[in-house]
Design a protein around this motif. Structure first.
Motif, PDB file in Angstrom:
ATOM      1  N   GLU A   7      -9.287   2.511   3.029  1.00 24.90           N
ATOM      2  CA  GLU A   7     -10.664   2.042   2.917  1.00 24.90           C
ATOM      3  C   GLU A   7     -10.768   0.844   1.978  1.00 24.90           C
ATOM      4  N   ARG A   8      -9.923   0.817   0.942  1.00 27.67           N
ATOM      5  CA  ARG A   8     -10.039  -0.255  -0.046  1.00 27.67           C
ATOM      6  C   ARG A   8      -9.263  -1.508   0.330  1.00 27.67           C
ATOM      7  N   PHE A   9      -8.029  -1.334   0.799  1.00 28.20           N
ATOM      8  CA  PHE A   9      -7.164  -2.489   1.033  1.00 28.20           C
ATOM      9  C   PHE A   9      -7.082  -2.798   2.528  1.00 28.20           C
ATOM     10  N   GLY A  10      -7.412  -4.024   2.858  1.00 25.12           N
ATOM     11  CA  GLY A  10      -7.402  -4.437   4.256  1.00 25.12           C
ATOM     12  C   GLY A  10      -6.168  -5.245   4.596  1.00 25.12           C
ATOM     13  N   HIS A  11      -5.728  -5.148   5.843  1.00 27.22           N
ATOM     14  CA  HIS A  11      -4.607  -5.937   6.356  1.00 27.22           C
ATOM     15  C   HIS A  11      -5.056  -6.583   7.661  1.00 27.22           C
ATOM     16  N   VAL A  12      -4.970  -7.889   7.742  1.00 26.22           N
ATOM     17  CA  VAL A  12      -5.350  -8.566   8.983  1.00 26.22           C
ATOM     18  C   VAL A  12      -4.231  -9.495   9.421  1.00 26.22           C
ATOM     19  N   LEU A  13      -4.078  -9.611  10.721  1.00 27.31           N
ATOM     20  CA  LEU A  13      -3.181 -10.608  11.315  1.00 27.31           C
ATOM     21  C   LEU A  13      -4.015 -11.323  12.365  1.00 27.31           C
ATOM     22  N   TRP A  14      -4.453 -12.533  12.046  1.00 31.97           N
ATOM     23  CA  TRP A  14      -5.377 -13.279  12.900  1.00 31.97           C
ATOM     24  C   TRP A  14      -4.663 -14.427  13.584  1.00 31.97           C
ATOM     25  N   ASP A  15      -4.980 -14.592  14.866  1.00 38.12           N
ATOM     26  CA  ASP A  15      -4.516 -15.768  15.594  1.00 38.12           C
ATOM     27  C   ASP A  15      -5.586 -16.837  15.436  1.00 38.12           C
ATOM     28  N   VAL A  16      -5.205 -17.984  14.876  1.00 32.73           N
ATOM     29  CA  VAL A  16      -6.192 -19.004  14.513  1.00 32.73           C
ATOM     30  C   VAL A  16      -5.797 -20.357  15.087  1.00 32.73           C
ATOM     31  N   GLU A  17      -6.728 -21.284  15.007  1.00 36.00           N
ATOM     32  CA  GLU A  17      -6.473 -22.674  15.372  1.00 36.00           C
ATOM     33  C   GLU A  17      -6.835 -23.565  14.197  1.00 36.00           C
ATOM     34  N   GLY A  18      -6.094 -24.661  14.049  1.00 35.98           N
ATOM     35  CA  GLY A  18      -6.377 -25.595  12.974  1.00 35.98           C
ATOM     36  C   GLY A  18      -5.222 -25.787  12.012  1.00 35.98           C
ATOM     37  N   LEU A  19      -4.133 -24.991  12.191  1.00 34.66           N
ATOM     38  CA  LEU A  19      -2.935 -25.178  11.368  1.00 34.66           C
ATOM     39  C   LEU A  19      -2.049 -26.185  12.094  1.00 34.66           C
ATOM     40  N   ARG A  20      -2.262 -27.449  11.783  1.00 32.81           N
ATOM     41  CA  ARG A  20      -1.669 -28.510  12.584  1.00 32.81           C
ATOM     42  C   ARG A  20      -0.143 -28.586  12.445  1.00 32.81           C
ATOM     43  N   GLU A  62      -3.431  -9.701   3.149  1.00 31.11           N
ATOM     44  CA  GLU A  62      -3.729  -8.385   2.563  1.00 31.11           C
ATOM     45  C   GLU A  62      -4.756  -8.616   1.462  1.00 31.11           C
ATOM     46  N   PHE A  63      -5.841  -7.840   1.476  1.00 33.95           N
ATOM     47  CA  PHE A  63      -6.922  -8.114   0.539  1.00 33.95           C
ATOM     48  C   PHE A  63      -7.567  -6.824   0.044  1.00 33.95           C
ATOM     49  N   ASP A  64      -8.262  -6.957  -1.086  1.00 36.14           N
ATOM     50  CA  ASP A  64      -8.978  -5.852  -1.711  1.00 36.14           C
ATOM     51  C   ASP A  64     -10.439  -5.934  -1.281  1.00 36.14           C
ATOM     52  N   ARG A  65     -10.914  -4.904  -0.578  1.00 38.40           N
ATOM     53  CA  ARG A  65     -12.273  -4.943  -0.038  1.00 38.40           C
ATOM     54  C   ARG A  65     -13.336  -4.891  -1.135  1.00 38.40           C
ATOM     55  N   ILE A  66     -12.955  -4.484  -2.335  1.00 40.21           N
ATOM     56  CA  ILE A  66     -13.931  -4.492  -3.432  1.00 40.21           C
ATOM     57  C   ILE A  66     -14.280  -5.927  -3.808  1.00 40.21           C
ATOM     58  N   ALA A  67     -13.298  -6.825  -3.716  1.00 37.01           N
ATOM     59  CA  ALA A  67     -13.490  -8.200  -4.163  1.00 37.01           C
ATOM     60  C   ALA A  67     -13.830  -9.174  -3.046  1.00 37.01           C
ATOM     61  N   CYS A 108       0.822  -1.215   0.000  1.00 36.47           N
ATOM     62  CA  CYS A 108       0.000   0.000   0.000  1.00 36.47           C
ATOM     63  C   CYS A 108       0.857   1.266   0.000  1.00 36.47           C
ATOM     64  N   VAL A 109       2.047   1.183   0.558  1.00 38.46           N
ATOM     65  CA  VAL A 109       2.943   2.338   0.538  1.00 38.46           C
ATOM     66  C   VAL A 109       3.312   2.675  -0.905  1.00 38.46           C
ATOM     67  N   TRP A 110       3.606   1.651  -1.690  1.00 37.18           N
ATOM     68  CA  TRP A 110       3.986   1.884  -3.089  1.00 37.18           C
ATOM     69  C   TRP A 110       2.768   2.294  -3.919  1.00 37.18           C
ATOM     70  N   ARG A 111       1.607   1.820  -3.548  1.00 39.38           N
ATOM     71  CA  ARG A 111       0.398   2.285  -4.226  1.00 39.38           C
ATOM     72  C   ARG A 111       0.185   3.782  -3.956  1.00 39.38           C
ATOM     73  N   LEU A 112       0.448   4.186  -2.712  1.00 38.34           N
ATOM     74  CA  LEU A 112       0.301   5.590  -2.354  1.00 38.34           C
ATOM     75  C   LEU A 112       1.299   6.450  -3.128  1.00 38.34           C
ATOM     76  N   ILE A 113       2.533   5.989  -3.210  1.00 38.21           N
ATOM     77  CA  ILE A 113       3.565   6.735  -3.942  1.00 38.21           C
ATOM     78  C   ILE A 113       3.183   6.880  -5.413  1.00 38.21           C
ATOM     79  N   SER A 114       2.722   5.776  -6.008  1.00 41.47           N
ATOM     80  CA  SER A 114       2.325   5.811  -7.427  1.00 41.47           C
ATOM     81  C   SER A 114       1.160   6.768  -7.655  1.00 41.47           C
ATOM     82  N   ALA A 115       0.199   6.739  -6.743  1.00 40.67           N
ATOM     83  CA  ALA A 115      -0.969   7.612  -6.892  1.00 40.67           C
ATOM     84  C   ALA A 115      -0.582   9.087  -6.769  1.00 40.67           C
TER      85      ALA A 115
END
Length: 825
Positions: free
Chosen positions: A84-97, A129-134, A27-34
């Motif tokens: 607003e468009r690009f989301g970043h999540v870091l989730w602690d999950v269970e099931g990755l054995r 990292e994901f696009d909230r539009i999609a 997203c930093v490089w997207r900001l620079i390009s924009a």
């Protein structure tokens, strides 16, 4: 660009892109390009974080085309649109054995619409990292759930916890493996019963196949859909081959041992994760809040900055803050690793402390998760629960687990090439009957035995299990290691460079000499120095403020300084009334306008430095008011730490300081260092580190603020006293949470043990393959190959878990006090 002089503005990246995890994010490089596409903006680039400055976006613009306000608006609105468009999540999950499941989930996530980048770790964290539009967070959680991976905060997880992990709940994998083993034994016994029907042993073996192969088949189907053939596929092929040869018992034994190995591997990862998760549970869920004259118990999450909480004796501290009333001692070992409780006392000025809580002394600050001693305290909250030292430690350890080490990246690449090679070799062995005098069944049996022998199961788990255990043990010892790379590199160090102030010394100087120039009153010299240093948070400033006020007395009014400007590595500039005031080293006055330092003051400085003092000169307007000398005490453990590091094999240790060479050499001699380099600016330290790296791996140990550039250029940057410091945690590869130098040999020793375990595991895993493959080619039975193969997997897991019990040798180190001068470095 027009003929107008170009201007530039620097904006904090953290404000423009609050969700971006770092300056290298896409997203930093997207900001620079924009931004580069807008009229009037000529160039945009990132200024990396350094010193006490966060990462910034530097925008060069033409003021004739775009005003400063317009440039700011464009940057902020573009950043808001990207956030607003690009989301970043870091989730602690269970099931990755295990590592293979984590890799499969990573690939499956990466193929989802809208996912731009994904990474899953067997330790639990998933970064996306994901696009909230999609897509959306809800869709990603649903996709994870369909993969058998659940977010810890998922409401469905709380309602259906009984079916999490498999058909029989959280322990399904282990239960299935044990049922497979039970059916295998039952089938074997049934085969010896003369009156048992012929179909019974086969039926029992089939049951063993079903329970033992359930998770293996599920994983294999996922990887095949992704176009990959991995270890799970090899095991299923071998088991199917055994069944085709009517070797039901050996096939069932293979799947039983493979499944029990997976279950124990999962247990090993879970144990290391629990060692980290235990950190998050250190802080109590509630706090006693004093508000509007009443005391009531509230959830910690409801506390806000400025709240006052009551700490009863022998209770855990719920939030970061500073003491406003009372005295006690606090056990900080859960956060900083310090073995001795730290005395705490109230600040002198609560309002002043609230303005800059990070600049307070250790005796005034407390951290969430630590344990109050026998005294009652009142504490003003300085951080929200989500931003406490404990919360950030847990969050950054989770992030560190997702960072693969160089060895792990190598084994991943090796495995992806090796598995298809094994399959190709097995296909060739299937045709051995064409050239050898044997039946197809014999060739097929040998091929299946080789398939088992060559499967790199132990290799897949050898590095991640060791790295995770090492990171977990370091965190429990008060050290944050940001990933497998720094953990491995720590063990390869040949040299260490130390900052002096606050690293080898206590960073708690005292004023020893106040020398006014001729015709100047000592009170005037002190008042001017105090007024300027009151605006700084450097340890040197705190000493002048504390000791100077003590000499002047509380009744004396000190003039107020304004317009403070720090001149890096040299000193401070400010204004008192209409006069420009400078306080700093002699070198400062050779660089600024005005009269040179007088011979009288030069003689003062020479005498102070000869006595091992750190010095500062004070000038107001055109008048030199005199000089002040200070002295610091070394860390009691410094000499013992240096000895311990030599025993660990660190061949060269150097102190780098901004203080003069004579003072630096005096410090180095007292603590037992090889060399001391003085009069260094930050860029000089960077150049010195670069010279070191040309010859050997080097670490830079500093406070994480002034030494950030040098730490960034070292093989490993190590920050002291990182608890409560955002800059130290962000800039260093390794953060010693407490202000305790003894953690350094501990973490280097742990790293070397981790590297030894990784090497041992690689030798075990690859050695077993190297022995078993020829043995199976020359007649070793499939059952024996299965036992040795799965035994090696269990062995590397058990070997890695030893790191959780790593003993810290620091308790026996020698400690010796002394006095050394302090530099503003």
């Amino acid at each position: 660009m027009s003929g107008t002089q170009a201007k530039r503005v620097k904006l904090d990246l953290g404000i423009l892109l609050p969700d971006a995890p770092g300056e290298a994010d896409a997203c930093v490089w997207r900001l620079i390009s924009a931004l580069n596409g807008h009229d009037g903006i000529d160039q945009v680039h990132v200024v990396p974080a350094s010193g006490d400055h966060p990462a910034q976006l530097c925008i060069h613009y033409d003021p004739a085309v775009a005003s400063l306000a317009r440039v700011r608006d464009i940057a902020q609105s573009t950043g808001a649109q990207l956030t607003e468009r690009f989301g970043h999540v870091l989730w602690d999950v269970e099931g990755l054995r295990d590592e293979r499941r984590a890799r499969t989930v990573t690939d499956l996530l990466s193929r989802l619409p809208g996912v731009m980048e994904a990474d899953a770790s067997p330790a639990g964290p998933v970064r996306i990292e994901f696009d909230r539009i999609a897509t959306s967070e809800a869709a990603l959680r649903q996709a994870l759930a369909e993969m058998g991976v659940r977010h810890h905060d998922d409401a469905a997880h709380a309602e259906h916890e009984h079916d999490h992990g498999g058909p029989l709940g959280t322990n399904s994998e282990l239960i299935f493996a044990l049922l497979s083993g039970a059916l295998l034994i039952a089938g074997y016994l049934a085969s010896w019963l003369t009156d048992a029907p012929a179909w019974l042993p086969v039926a029992l073996y089939l049951g063993a196949y079903g329970f033992g192969g359930y998770y293996t088949l599920r994983e294999a189907l996922d990887t095949i859909r992704l176009g990959r053939f991995e270890i799970d596929t090899l095991m299923l092929v071998a088991a199917a081959g055994a069944a085709a040869l009517d070797k039901w018992a050996e096939g069932a034994l293979l799947l039983f041992l493979f499944s029990i190995g997976h279950a124990l591997e999962h247990y090993a990862m879970g144990r290391a994760r629990r060692a980290i998760a235990a950190l998050a549970e250190l802080a109590p869920p509630t706090a006693e809040l004093r508000r509007d004259g009443a005391v009531r118990e509230v959830p910690v999450a409801e506390l806000v900055i400025g709240d006052t909480i009551i700490l009863r004796p022998n209770t855990r501290i719920p939030a970061d803050g500073f003491v406003t009333q009372g005295e006690s001692s606090v056990d900080q070992a859960p956060i900083t690793g310090e073995s001795v409780p730290v005395d705490k006392r109230a600040v002198e000025d609560t309002a002043r402390a609230a303005l800059r809580p990070e600049g307070l002394l250790a005796e005034n600050r407390v951290y969430a998760g630590t344990i109050n001693g026998a005294g009652a305290l009142e504490v003003q909250v300085s951080r929200l629960a989500a931003d406490s030292s404990l919360a950030r430690l847990v969050r950054m350890v989770n992030e560190a687990e997702a960072q693969k080490s160089p060895t792990q990246r190598f084994t991943d690449r090796f495995e992806r090439i090796f598995v298809p090679v094994v399959l190709a070799a097995v296909l060739m062995l299937l045709l051995a009957f064409v050239v050898l005098d044997e039946s197809f069944g014999e060739s097929f049996y040998r091929a299946m035995a080789v398939l088992v022998a060559a499967s790199p199961c132990a290799l897949a788990i050898s590095t991640p299990s060791a790295v995770l255990s090492g990171i977990a043990r370091a965190a429990r010892g008060g050290v944050l290691v940001k990933g497998g790379g720094p953990l491995e590199n720590l063990g390869k160090l040949g040299a260490i460079a130390f900052d002096k102030t606050g690293t080898l010394t206590e960073g708690k100087p005292r004023v020893t000499d106040v020398l006014p120039a001729s015709g100047v009153d000592a009170r005037e010299l002190l008042m001017v120095a105090i007024s300027v240093e009151a605006l700084s948070d450097h340890p040197l400033a705190a000493a002048v403020l504390r000791d100077g006020r003590a000499q002047l007395g509380t009744s004396v009014t000190v003039p107020e300084a304004t317009e403070l400007r720090s001149i890096t590595g040299r000193g401070l500039a400010a204004r008192i009334g209409d006069d420009a005031v400078f306080v700093g080293k002699a070198a400062l006055f050779a660089e600024i306008e005005g009269p040179p330092v007088t011979p009288e003051v030069q003689a003062m400085i020479a005498g102070l430095e000869h006595g091992g003092r750190t010095t500062m000169i004070v000038r107001r307007g055109e008048r030199y008011l005199g000089a002040i000398g200070l002295m610091d005490t070394p860390r009691a453990a410094a000499a013992g730490v240096i000895q311990q590091l030599r025993k660990l094999g660190i061949s060269r240790m150097v102190m780098m300081s901004g203080d003069n060479r004579r003072v630096a050499e005096a410090v180095a001699q007292q603590v037992g260092l090889d060399e001391a380099w003085g009069d260094l600016m930050p860029e000089d330290k960077v150049a010195a580190i670069q010279r070191f790296r040309a010859a050997q791996e080097v670490a830079m140990v500093g406070d994480g603020v002034n030494d950030a550039p040098a730490m960034a250029h070292a093989t490993v940057g190590i920050a002291m006293g990182a608890a409560g410091s955002d800059v130290a945690l962000e800039t260093a590869d390794v953060a010693l949470m407490g202000d305790d130098l003894t953690r350094l040999p501990f973490v280097i020793g742990l790293s070397r043990s981790t590297n030894r375990v990784i090497r041992q595991n690689l030798w075990i895993s690859l050695g077993m393959v190297a022995v078993l493959v020829p043995a199976t080619l020359f007649g070793l039975q499939l059952g024996a190959a299965v036992v040795f193969h799965e035994g090696s997997t269990l062995l590397v897991v058990a070997n890695a878990l030893r790191l959780l019990a790593y003993r810290d040798p620091s308790e026996t180190w020698l400690r010796g006090p002394g006095s050394v001068p302090l530099a503003r470095s």
